[in-house]
Design a protein around this motif. Structure first.
Motif, PDB file in Angstrom:
ATOM      1  N   GLY A 167       0.825  -1.183  -0.016  1.00 56.90           N
ATOM      2  CA  GLY A 167      -0.075   0.123  -0.052  1.00 56.90           C
ATOM      3  C   GLY A 167       0.718   1.208  -0.007  1.00 56.90           C
ATOM      4  N   GLN A 168       0.271   2.461  -0.085  1.00 60.66           N
ATOM      5  CA  GLN A 168       1.096   3.781  -0.192  1.00 60.66           C
ATOM      6  C   GLN A 168       1.676   4.054   0.795  1.00 60.66           C
ATOM      7  OE1 GLN A 168      -1.636   6.881  -1.589  1.00 60.66           O
ATOM      8  NE2 GLN A 168       0.066   8.482  -1.355  1.00 60.66           N
ATOM      9  N   VAL A 169       1.146   3.883   2.103  1.00 58.88           N
ATOM     10  CA  VAL A 169       1.716   4.144   3.464  1.00 58.88           C
ATOM     11  C   VAL A 169       2.778   3.132   3.498  1.00 58.88           C
ATOM     12  CG1 VAL A 169       1.451   4.164   5.894  1.00 58.88           C
ATOM     13  CG2 VAL A 169      -0.419   5.084   4.461  1.00 58.88           C
ATOM     14  N   ALA A 170       2.537   1.849   3.360  1.00 56.83           N
ATOM     15  CA  ALA A 170       3.726   0.999   3.646  1.00 56.83           C
ATOM     16  C   ALA A 170       4.919   1.290   2.685  1.00 56.83           C
ATOM     17  CB  ALA A 170       3.251  -0.445   3.464  1.00 56.83           C
ATOM     18  N   GLN A 171       4.754   1.713   1.446  1.00 60.34           N
ATOM     19  CA  GLN A 171       5.856   1.920   0.557  1.00 60.34           C
ATOM     20  C   GLN A 171       6.651   3.035   0.783  1.00 60.34           C
ATOM     21  OE1 GLN A 171       6.353  -0.060  -2.355  1.00 60.34           O
ATOM     22  NE2 GLN A 171       8.369   1.293  -2.072  1.00 60.34           N
ATOM     23  N   THR A 172       6.026   4.349   1.393  1.00 63.81           N
ATOM     24  CA  THR A 172       6.526   5.304   1.933  1.00 63.81           C
ATOM     25  C   THR A 172       7.534   5.149   3.067  1.00 63.81           C
ATOM     26  OG1 THR A 172       4.744   6.824   1.029  1.00 63.81           O
ATOM     27  CG2 THR A 172       6.211   7.730   2.930  1.00 63.81           C
ATOM     28  N   GLN A 173       6.901   4.453   4.074  1.00 62.62           N
ATOM     29  CA  GLN A 173       7.658   4.047   5.249  1.00 62.62           C
ATOM     30  C   GLN A 173       8.966   3.135   4.864  1.00 62.62           C
ATOM     31  OE1 GLN A 173       4.402   2.300   7.499  1.00 62.62           O
ATOM     32  NE2 GLN A 173       3.984   4.376   8.653  1.00 62.62           N
ATOM     33  N   TYR A 174       8.532   2.092   3.871  1.00 65.17           N
ATOM     34  CA  TYR A 174       9.865   1.359   3.363  1.00 65.17           C
ATOM     35  C   TYR A 174      10.795   2.190   2.711  1.00 65.17           C
ATOM     36  CZ  TYR A 174      11.898  -2.605   0.772  1.00 65.17           C
ATOM     37  OH  TYR A 174      12.901  -3.497   0.246  1.00 65.17           O
ATOM     38  N   ASP A 175      10.411   3.135   1.647  1.00 69.04           N
ATOM     39  CA  ASP A 175      11.623   3.928   0.928  1.00 69.04           C
ATOM     40  C   ASP A 175      12.231   4.596   2.152  1.00 69.04           C
ATOM     41  OD1 ASP A 175      10.410   3.073  -1.346  1.00 69.04           O
ATOM     42  OD2 ASP A 175       9.125   4.678  -1.633  1.00 69.04           O
ATOM     43  N   LEU A 176      11.683   5.335   3.161  1.00 70.42           N
ATOM     44  CA  LEU A 176      12.448   5.753   4.207  1.00 70.42           C
ATOM     45  C   LEU A 176      13.359   4.933   4.931  1.00 70.42           C
ATOM     46  CD1 LEU A 176       9.638   8.223   5.882  1.00 70.42           C
ATOM     47  CD2 LEU A 176      11.577   8.931   4.385  1.00 70.42           C
ATOM     48  N   MET A 177      12.775   3.911   5.195  1.00 68.22           N
ATOM     49  CA  MET A 177      13.718   2.915   5.865  1.00 68.22           C
ATOM     50  C   MET A 177      14.937   2.519   4.958  1.00 68.22           C
ATOM     51  SD  MET A 177      12.557  -1.037   7.597  1.00 68.22           S
ATOM     52  CE  MET A 177      11.940  -1.527   6.070  1.00 68.22           C
ATOM     53  N   LEU A 178      14.914   2.423   3.558  1.00 65.65           N
ATOM     54  CA  LEU A 178      15.777   2.198   2.434  1.00 65.65           C
ATOM     55  C   LEU A 178      16.948   3.256   2.703  1.00 65.65           C
ATOM     56  CD1 LEU A 178      14.285   0.371  -0.220  1.00 65.65           C
ATOM     57  CD2 LEU A 178      15.382  -0.800   1.568  1.00 65.65           C
ATOM     58  N   LEU A 179      16.197   4.420   2.719  1.00 59.11           N
ATOM     59  CA  LEU A 179      17.199   5.751   2.667  1.00 59.11           C
ATOM     60  C   LEU A 179      17.909   5.721   3.954  1.00 59.11           C
ATOM     61  CD1 LEU A 179      17.852   8.261   1.299  1.00 59.11           C
ATOM     62  CD2 LEU A 179      16.048   9.283   2.578  1.00 59.11           C
ATOM     63  N   SER A 180      17.367   5.631   5.071  1.00 60.75           N
ATOM     64  CA  SER A 180      18.105   5.534   6.301  1.00 60.75           C
ATOM     65  C   SER A 180      19.143   4.293   6.358  1.00 60.75           C
ATOM     66  CB  SER A 180      17.148   5.502   7.442  1.00 60.75           C
ATOM     67  OG  SER A 180      16.219   4.316   7.689  1.00 60.75           O
ATOM     68  N   THR A 181      18.707   3.370   6.219  1.00 63.80           N
ATOM     69  CA  THR A 181      19.687   2.195   6.185  1.00 63.80           C
ATOM     70  C   THR A 181      20.887   2.483   5.354  1.00 63.80           C
ATOM     71  OG1 THR A 181      18.079   0.761   6.514  1.00 63.80           O
ATOM     72  CG2 THR A 181      20.051  -0.188   5.654  1.00 63.80           C
ATOM     73  N   ALA A 182      20.641   3.085   3.798  1.00 62.58           N
ATOM     74  CA  ALA A 182      21.639   3.362   2.828  1.00 62.58           C
ATOM     75  C   ALA A 182      22.729   4.561   3.450  1.00 62.58           C
ATOM     76  CB  ALA A 182      20.991   3.879   1.660  1.00 62.58           C
ATOM     77  N   ILE A 183      22.028   5.271   4.238  1.00 61.35           N
ATOM     78  CA  ILE A 183      22.825   6.506   4.767  1.00 61.35           C
ATOM     79  C   ILE A 183      23.857   5.813   5.912  1.00 61.35           C
ATOM     80  CG2 ILE A 183      23.004   8.589   6.308  1.00 61.35           C
ATOM     81  CD1 ILE A 183      20.407   9.414   4.745  1.00 61.35           C
ATOM     82  N   MET A 184      23.139   5.145   6.797  1.00 57.21           N
ATOM     83  CA  MET A 184      23.878   4.544   7.847  1.00 57.21           C
ATOM     84  C   MET A 184      25.129   3.535   7.416  1.00 57.21           C
ATOM     85  SD  MET A 184      21.153   3.653  10.723  1.00 57.21           S
ATOM     86  CE  MET A 184      19.992   3.020   9.763  1.00 57.21           C
ATOM     87  N   VAL A 185      24.789   2.522   6.318  1.00 55.61           N
ATOM     88  CA  VAL A 185      25.788   1.676   5.535  1.00 55.61           C
ATOM     89  C   VAL A 185      26.951   2.351   5.124  1.00 55.61           C
ATOM     90  CG1 VAL A 185      26.003   0.181   3.858  1.00 55.61           C
ATOM     91  CG2 VAL A 185      24.064  -0.066   5.477  1.00 55.61           C
ATOM     92  N   GLY A 186      26.600   3.672   4.450  1.00 54.36           N
ATOM     93  CA  GLY A 186      27.421   4.488   3.647  1.00 54.36           C
ATOM     94  C   GLY A 186      28.380   5.159   4.812  1.00 54.36           C
ATOM     95  N   VAL A 187      27.868   5.408   6.045  1.00 56.35           N
ATOM     96  CA  VAL A 187      28.739   6.264   6.865  1.00 56.35           C
ATOM     97  C   VAL A 187      29.862   5.178   7.476  1.00 56.35           C
ATOM     98  CG1 VAL A 187      28.703   6.916   9.151  1.00 56.35           C
ATOM     99  CG2 VAL A 187      27.084   7.927   7.577  1.00 56.35           C
ATOM    100  N   ILE A 188      29.225   3.936   7.711  1.00 57.59           N
ATOM    101  CA  ILE A 188      29.965   2.884   8.287  1.00 57.59           C
ATOM    102  C   ILE A 188      31.275   2.514   7.206  1.00 57.59           C
ATOM    103  CG2 ILE A 188      29.934   0.565   8.924  1.00 57.59           C
ATOM    104  CD1 ILE A 188      27.233   0.728  10.035  1.00 57.59           C
ATOM    105  N   ILE A 189      30.817   2.404   5.800  1.00 59.29           N
ATOM    106  CA  ILE A 189      31.795   2.057   5.016  1.00 59.29           C
ATOM    107  C   ILE A 189      32.908   3.236   4.944  1.00 59.29           C
ATOM    108  CG2 ILE A 189      32.398   1.887   2.630  1.00 59.29           C
ATOM    109  CD1 ILE A 189      29.500   0.637   2.249  1.00 59.29           C
ATOM    110  N   VAL A 190      32.684   4.539   4.910  1.00 60.57           N
ATOM    111  CA  VAL A 190      33.299   5.391   4.912  1.00 60.57           C
ATOM    112  C   VAL A 190      34.522   5.545   5.985  1.00 60.57           C
ATOM    113  CG1 VAL A 190      33.792   7.909   4.778  1.00 60.57           C
ATOM    114  CG2 VAL A 190      32.259   6.985   3.439  1.00 60.57           C
ATOM    115  N   VAL A 191      33.834   5.209   7.287  1.00 67.03           N
ATOM    116  CA  VAL A 191      34.603   5.207   8.714  1.00 67.03           C
ATOM    117  C   VAL A 191      35.454   4.181   8.487  1.00 67.03           C
ATOM    118  CG1 VAL A 191      34.456   5.161  11.051  1.00 67.03           C
ATOM    119  CG2 VAL A 191      32.867   6.529   9.840  1.00 67.03           C
ATOM    120  N   THR A 192      35.089   2.941   8.021  1.00 69.03           N
ATOM    121  CA  THR A 192      35.715   1.763   8.160  1.00 69.03           C
ATOM    122  C   THR A 192      37.021   1.833   7.158  1.00 69.03           C
ATOM    123  OG1 THR A 192      34.084   0.317   8.620  1.00 69.03           O
ATOM    124  CG2 THR A 192      35.794  -0.399   7.700  1.00 69.03           C
ATOM    125  N   VAL A 193      36.841   2.606   5.973  1.00 67.19           N
ATOM    126  CA  VAL A 193      38.071   2.581   5.069  1.00 67.19           C
ATOM    127  C   VAL A 193      39.084   3.690   5.661  1.00 67.19           C
ATOM    128  CG1 VAL A 193      38.475   3.855   2.739  1.00 67.19           C
ATOM    129  CG2 VAL A 193      36.487   2.279   3.007  1.00 67.19           C
TER     130      VAL A 193
END
Length: 353
Positions: A35-61
């Motif tokens: 549904g629209q609500v679930a998709q919006t929340q899912y997209d936000l979850m993917l965005l926040s996860t991508a930012i966190m993973v990106g920060v972890i990768i940069v810090v690790t490197v």
């Protein structure tokens, strides 16, 4: 060798955890939005996860570069450098930018999902032009009232697909939480104030799961909290309207046809009618509305809809759902009486087969 074995075991558990994280049925999984609500929340979850993973990768490197490039090679003390305005500006500005990247869509989605103004607007008939459902949470069952259609159901929520469905959420006893994982995030039901929100049920996703989603209580509310489930029938608009018309057309309780069912109806009228309604325009004083009990897919929210499970429930409700309000409300029924009551309840159908 022991450390190596423990390391392998830990690695295997990590892989297993990662593998299981991807499991989930589409009718209940938050990772398969329907549904629209679930998709919006899912997209936000993917965005926040991508930012966190990106920060972890940069810090690790950076950590690995510093670890190997600047490791101590002799006894000389390296040049001591204190502070760098350039670096300080960089590691201050980057987090601010990342927060803005996450905050802007989050705030935008929050205001969008909180907009329930259409459910407040009344037409000339005193009704709304959108589908509104009043949800009442009870220990440990759910009641659903459709004010536009003037009907009441319980345990199985029927909704139209591909349009916004608005909800008023209230609790009659303790705090509960209304949650349909595949369609949207949870929202609490309180005793003193009404919470409002909307959901949208995607027709294609609903068709994939046989038009049936699962709902749950997401707030610890007592010994049967984990069993406080409900089912959601998501139907195309024309089928939803047909169902609503069929429910509205019932003015009197469905009359039993067989002799055994008639005996069950007499037992129901003597022992159960005080707590359960069998017409769609009335809510039971203490228990779920049973008008369309025979059409349900589950008994007491989580058991398969079979005569055997219904008989077990009637014999000993406490063993199936501890702490429920039905326990001790009537005298012991004989096996023949339970058989008759079961046949009557299974015959309470609205949808024609």
């Amino acid at each position: 060798m022991k450390r190596l074995a423990k390391g392998r075991l830990l690695f295997m558990f990590a892989l297993l955890t990662l593998f299981l994280a991807g499991c989930g049925e589409p009718f209940i999984s938050t990772l398969q939005p329907a549904g629209q609500v679930a998709q919006t929340q899912y997209d936000l979850m993917l965005l926040s996860t991508a930012i966190m993973v990106g920060v972890i990768i940069v810090v690790t490197v950076i950590f690995l570069i510093v670890l190997f490039k600047f490791r101590r090679k002799d006894d000389k003390i390296p040049k001591q450098v204190e502070g760098s305005h350039k670096l300080e500006i960089i590691w201050t500005v980057i987090p601010i930018l990342l927060l803005l990247v996450l905050a802007v869509p989050t705030v935008s989605a929050t205001f969008k999902l909180a907009d329930v103004s259409p459910m407040e607007k009344k037409n000339e008939e005193g009704k709304t032009d959108v589908t509104v459902i009043n949800v009442k949470a009870n220990l440990y069952w759910w009641e659903f009232e459709y004010p536009n259609q003037e009907i009441v159901t319980s345990q199985e929520l029927v909704v139209p697909t591909d349009e916004k469905v608005y909800f008023n959420l209230l609790s009659t006893d303790v705090k509960h939480s209304f949650w349909i994982p595949a369609v949207g995030g949870k929202l609490d039901t309180n005793t003193e104030n009404v919470n409002k929100f909307w959901l949208e049920f995607n027709n294609e996703k609903a068709d994939e799961v046989g038009n049936l989603f699962y709902g749950k209580c997401a707030e610890l509310c007592g010994p049967s909290h984990a069993l406080m489930d409900f089912k959601v029938k998501a139907l195309p608009k024309d089928e939803f309207d047909a169902w609503a018309d069929a429910m509205t057309a019932i003015e009197e309780p469905v009359q039993a046809e067989t002799t055994t069912a008639q005996e069950g109806q007499e037992i129901f009228n003597e022992s159960c009618i005080g707590c359960h309604a069998v017409t769609p325009t009335g809510a039971g004083a203490m228990g779920p509305n049973l008008t369309s009990f025979g059409d349900r897919t589950h008994i007491v929210g989580y058991l398969d809809h079979t005569e055997e499970n219904l008989k077990n429930w009637l014999k000993d409700p406490e063993s199936i759902k501890p702490g429920n309000k039905m326990t001790g409300k009537y005298g012991d029924l004989s096996d023949d009486e339970i058989d008759a009551l079961t046949e009557y309840l299974m015959g309470l159908k609205v949808v024609e087969e």
